[in-house]
Design a protein around this motif. Structure first.
Motif, PDB file in Angstrom:
ATOM      1  N   LEU A   1      59.772 -11.910  86.545  1.00  0.00           N
ATOM      2  CA  LEU A   1      58.477 -12.472  86.185  1.00  0.00           C
ATOM      3  C   LEU A   1      57.950 -11.909  84.865  1.00  0.00           C
ATOM      4  O   LEU A   1      57.237 -12.608  84.138  1.00  0.00           O
ATOM      5  N   ALA A   2      58.297 -10.674  84.553  1.00  0.00           N
ATOM      6  CA  ALA A   2      57.876 -10.102  83.269  1.00  0.00           C
ATOM      7  C   ALA A   2      58.473 -10.904  82.114  1.00  0.00           C
ATOM      8  O   ALA A   2      57.807 -11.156  81.099  1.00  0.00           O
ATOM      9  N   GLN A   3      59.722 -11.350  82.279  1.00  0.00           N
ATOM     10  CA  GLN A   3      60.336 -12.157  81.235  1.00  0.00           C
ATOM     11  C   GLN A   3      59.702 -13.540  81.164  1.00  0.00           C
ATOM     12  O   GLN A   3      59.498 -14.101  80.080  1.00  0.00           O
ATOM     13  N   LEU A   4      59.393 -14.116  82.328  1.00  0.00           N
ATOM     14  CA  LEU A   4      58.733 -15.421  82.343  1.00  0.00           C
ATOM     15  C   LEU A   4      57.401 -15.343  81.598  1.00  0.00           C
ATOM     16  O   LEU A   4      57.104 -16.189  80.745  1.00  0.00           O
ATOM     17  N   ARG A   5      56.596 -14.357  81.939  1.00  0.00           N
ATOM     18  CA  ARG A   5      55.265 -14.266  81.333  1.00  0.00           C
ATOM     19  C   ARG A   5      55.337 -14.015  79.827  1.00  0.00           C
ATOM     20  O   ARG A   5      54.482 -14.483  79.069  1.00  0.00           O
ATOM     21  N   ALA A   6      56.371 -13.313  79.395  1.00  0.00           N
ATOM     22  CA  ALA A   6      56.535 -13.084  77.957  1.00  0.00           C
ATOM     23  C   ALA A   6      56.865 -14.378  77.220  1.00  0.00           C
ATOM     24  O   ALA A   6      56.456 -14.572  76.061  1.00  0.00           O
ATOM     25  N   LYS A   7      57.587 -15.272  77.897  1.00  0.00           N
ATOM     26  CA  LYS A   7      57.957 -16.550  77.274  1.00  0.00           C
ATOM     27  C   LYS A   7      56.857 -17.604  77.394  1.00  0.00           C
ATOM     28  O   LYS A   7      56.787 -18.526  76.576  1.00  0.00           O
ATOM     29  N   ASP A   8      56.008 -17.476  78.412  1.00  0.00           N
ATOM     30  CA  ASP A   8      55.002 -18.499  78.697  1.00  0.00           C
ATOM     31  C   ASP A   8      53.771 -18.264  77.835  1.00  0.00           C
ATOM     32  O   ASP A   8      52.675 -17.972  78.327  1.00  0.00           O
ATOM     33  N   THR A   9      53.928 -18.435  76.530  1.00  0.00           N
ATOM     34  CA  THR A   9      52.854 -18.106  75.604  1.00  0.00           C
ATOM     35  C   THR A   9      51.652 -19.041  75.731  1.00  0.00           C
ATOM     36  O   THR A   9      50.543 -18.676  75.359  1.00  0.00           O
ATOM     37  N   GLN A  10      51.862 -20.242  76.263  1.00  0.00           N
ATOM     38  CA  GLN A  10      50.755 -21.183  76.440  1.00  0.00           C
ATOM     39  C   GLN A  10      50.173 -21.127  77.848  1.00  0.00           C
ATOM     40  O   GLN A  10      49.303 -21.927  78.189  1.00  0.00           O
ATOM     41  N   GLN A  11      50.661 -20.204  78.650  1.00  0.00           N
ATOM     42  CA  GLN A  11      50.148 -19.976  80.006  1.00  0.00           C
ATOM     43  C   GLN A  11      50.113 -21.269  80.826  1.00  0.00           C
ATOM     44  O   GLN A  11      49.106 -21.612  81.452  1.00  0.00           O
ATOM     45  N   ARG A  12      51.249 -21.944  80.837  1.00  0.00           N
ATOM     46  CA  ARG A  12      51.361 -23.197  81.576  1.00  0.00           C
ATOM     47  C   ARG A  12      51.801 -22.998  83.021  1.00  0.00           C
ATOM     48  O   ARG A  12      51.721 -23.917  83.819  1.00  0.00           O
TER      49      ARG A  12
END
Length: 250
Positions: free
Chosen positions: A81-92
């Motif tokens: 999840l840490a990697q997901l949140r780092a990639k999800d810059t638009q918080q979708r």
């Protein structure tokens, strides 16, 4: 097996590098979004490689680009999840840390999906049933559950070792398969170009498509489509994978 490390902890640092190109993402998103869903949930969202693509498709569909459009994902691995949140810059993506059996976020969802053998990370038919039954209660009416999983030949060898080169890594994977229980236990040793050798244990609980169908039927879901790939290739007795779509008939 004796290792207690989770799959996410074992593979998060290399997951996107090793598996990020393993699917045609456009085809995956086409299947998941063909019913024009408003809310979608991925069980075992991992680093978000599929969830982010689904979220982008939803956001690009003007009719559904409202506050009601939401891509959710749950995973037990804080590393993933840490990697997901780092990639999800638009918080979708609304991401949740938790068990995909008992901690699924509240619905209703138009589509719930498990990709790339994620269902088998739950070792045991009863755990898999609880996961699917929980998902069924969160499906809208109509709603769909989509499962992507491998098919193991019942006559496959019960043990083996493979070696491959994948980018800057040399991988040696040793595994055993118990056809009675469906358990697959293995260890991947990754040798890195900087000299590190990392042990990455894994365990899955395999079920054939017919057993998954029966599990889904118990949960109030009915098989409506089955393909041998996300590209909707025709399914046959020789298929090595299946993408199965179940409708909510509860």
């Amino acid at each position: 097996m004796s290792e207690s490390v989770t799959y996410g902890a074992a593979f998060a640092d290399v997951y996107d590098d090793w598996y990020g190109e393993s699917d045609d993402l456009a085809a995956v998103v086409d299947v998941l979004c063909e019913s024009r869903p408003r809310r979608v949930l991925e069980l075992g969202v991992g680093t978000g490689r599929i969830a982010l693509a689904v979220a982008e498709r939803l956001a690009a569909t003007k009719k559904f680009a409202t506050d009601a459009t939401l891509m959710c994902g749950i995973d037990e691995s804080p590393e993933m999840l840490a990697q997901l949140r780092a990639k999800d810059t638009q918080q979708r993506i609304s991401s949740h840390l938790g068990d995909m059996v008992s901690d699924q976020p509240p619905g209703p969802f138009d589509v719930v999906f498990l990709s790339y053998n994620t269902l088998f990370n739950l070792v045991g038919a009863q755990l898999q049933f609880k996961c699917i039954a929980s998902a069924a209660t969160r499906l809208a009416t109509p709603g769909r559950l989509v499962i992507d999983a491998c098919i193991i030949d019942p006559n496959a060898p019960t043990s083996g070792t493979t070696n491959e080169r994948r980018g800057p890594w040399t991988l040696q994977t040793t595994s055993t398969f118990d056809p009675t229980s469906g358990h697959v236990d293995g260890i991947t040793l990754s040798t890195h170009d900087d000299g590190r050798v990392v042990r990455r244990p894994f365990r899955i609980g395999y079920q054939p498509p017919q057993a998954i169908d029966a599990t889904c039927e118990r949960a109030g879901l009915r098989l409506v489509s089955r393909y041998s790939s996300w590209r909707k290739t025709a399914f046959s007795d020789s298929s090595s994978r299946h993408v199965s779509v179940y409708d909510n008939v509860r």
